[in-house]
Design an enzyme around this catalytic site. Structure first.
Site, PDB file in Angstrom:
ATOM      1  CB  CYS A 105     -11.528  -1.615   0.151  1.00  0.00           C
ATOM      2  SG  CYS A 105     -10.540  -1.291  -0.920  1.00  0.00           S
TER       3      CYS A 105
ATOM      4  CG  ASN B 143      -0.128  -0.727   2.817  1.00  0.00           C
ATOM      5  OD1 ASN B 143       0.408  -0.794   3.099  1.00  0.00           O
ATOM      6  ND2 ASN B 143      -0.501   0.567   3.467  1.00  0.00           N
TER       7      ASN B 143
ATOM      8  CB  CYS C  68      -8.812  -3.667  -3.929  1.00  0.00           C
ATOM      9  SG  CYS C  68      -7.382  -2.688  -3.639  1.00  0.00           S
TER      10      CYS C  68
ATOM     11  CD  GLU D 187      -1.152   4.721   4.750  1.00  0.00           C
ATOM     12  OE1 GLU D 187      -0.675   5.406   5.938  1.00  0.00           O
ATOM     13  OE2 GLU D 187      -1.760   4.412   5.051  1.00  0.00           O
TER      14      GLU D 187
ATOM     15  CD  GLU E 156      -5.564  -5.433  -1.408  1.00  0.00           C
ATOM     16  OE1 GLU E 156      -4.465  -4.628  -1.547  1.00  0.00           O
ATOM     17  OE2 GLU E 156      -6.848  -6.431  -0.287  1.00  0.00           O
TER      18      GLU E 156
ATOM     19  CB  CYS F 115      -5.639  -1.415  -1.787  1.00  0.00           C
ATOM     20  SG  CYS F 115      -6.389  -0.383  -0.344  1.00  0.00           S
TER      21      CYS F 115
HETATM   22  N1  THU Z   1      -5.207  -1.346   2.895  1.00  0.00           N
HETATM   23  C1  THU Z   1      -3.982  -2.424   1.427  1.00  0.00           C
HETATM   24  O1  THU Z   1      -3.084  -1.663   0.763  1.00  0.00           O
HETATM   25  N2  THU Z   1      -5.390  -2.562   1.142  1.00  0.00           N
HETATM   26  C2  THU Z   1      -6.510  -4.017   2.233  1.00  0.00           C
HETATM   27  O2  THU Z   1      -7.277  -5.076   1.805  1.00  0.00           O
HETATM   28  C3  THU Z   1      -6.965  -3.320   3.141  1.00  0.00           C
HETATM   29  C4  THU Z   1      -6.136  -1.903   3.205  1.00  0.00           C
HETATM   30  C5  THU Z   1      -4.076  -0.434   2.778  1.00  0.00           C
HETATM   31  C6  THU Z   1      -5.041   1.028   2.248  1.00  0.00           C
HETATM   32  C7  THU Z   1      -4.151   1.711   3.632  1.00  0.00           C
HETATM   33  O3  THU Z   1      -2.826   2.447   3.540  1.00  0.00           O
HETATM   34  C8  THU Z   1      -3.617   0.626   5.104  1.00  0.00           C
HETATM   35  O4  THU Z   1      -4.205  -0.381   4.315  1.00  0.00           O
HETATM   36  C9  THU Z   1      -4.953   1.112   5.920  1.00  0.00           C
HETATM   37  O5  THU Z   1      -6.809   1.557   5.078  1.00  0.00           O
END
Ligand code: THU
Length: 113
Positions: free
Chosen positions: A69, A25, A72, A27, A38, A36
Site C-alpha cells: 500500500c 499484518n 508501506c 489488525e 511490510e 501491514c
Molecule cells: N495488507 C498488508 O499487510 N500488506 C499489503 O501489502 C496489503 C494489505 C493488509 C492490511 C489489512 O490487514 C489487510 O491486508 C487487508 O487490507
C-alpha cells in the site's frame, strides 16, 4: 493476524548482512490502526538495530499480485531505499519490481535538509 479481513499477508525483509526479518499484518478492533506486514517487518528490523536492506518479499494467498500500500511504500523507501520487491502467493512469484518504480517522485528526508 487478520481476524477482521481474513486477508493474511506475510513479509520477509532481507538486511544487508543477509538476516531475514519477517512480519505479518496485525489488525485490531478499530480497523484503522491496522499495520501491514511490510511495516511490521521494517519496524521489527529497525528495532533490532538493522539499518541497511536489500530486498523484501510480500506474500498473500491471492492469484493477482498483492503490492504494498502507499503507506508501506513510503516507509520502505525512507528506511530501505530502492529495495527489490518480490510479490508472491503460496505457489508462485506474481511480480518483481524495484521500489523506486513503485514510488515515483518520493518525499523523503533529503527534502528536509
Ligand atoms: N495488507 C498488508 O499487510 N500488506 C499489503 O501489502 C496489503 C494489505 C493488509 C492490511 C489489512 O490487514 C489487510 O491486508 C487487508 O487490507
Amino acid at each position: 493476524m487478520a481476524p477482521y479481513s481474513n486477508f493474511k499477508v506475510g513479509a520477509a525483509l532481507e538486511t544487508a548482512d543477509g538476516t531475514v526479518i519477517t512480519g505479518v499484518n496485525v489488525e485490531n478492533a478499530t480497523y484503522g490502526l491496522t499495520v501491514c506486514a511490510e511495516r511490521v517487518a521494517m519496524f521489527t528490523a529497525l528495532a533490532a538495530g538493522h539499518r541497511k536492506f536489500r530486498r523484501i518479499a510480500i506474500v498473500a494467498d491471492t492469484e493477482d499480485p498483492t503490492p504494498p500500500c502507499g503507506a508501506c511504500r513510503q516507509i520502505l523507501w525512507e528506511f530501505g531505499g530502492d529495495l527489490a520487491v518480490t510479490l508472491a502467493n503460496t505457489r508462485r512469484v506474481t511480480g518483481r519490481h524495484q521500489l523506486a518504480d513503485l514510488l515515483p517522485l518520493p518525499f523523503d528526508a533529503r527534502l528536509l535538509e
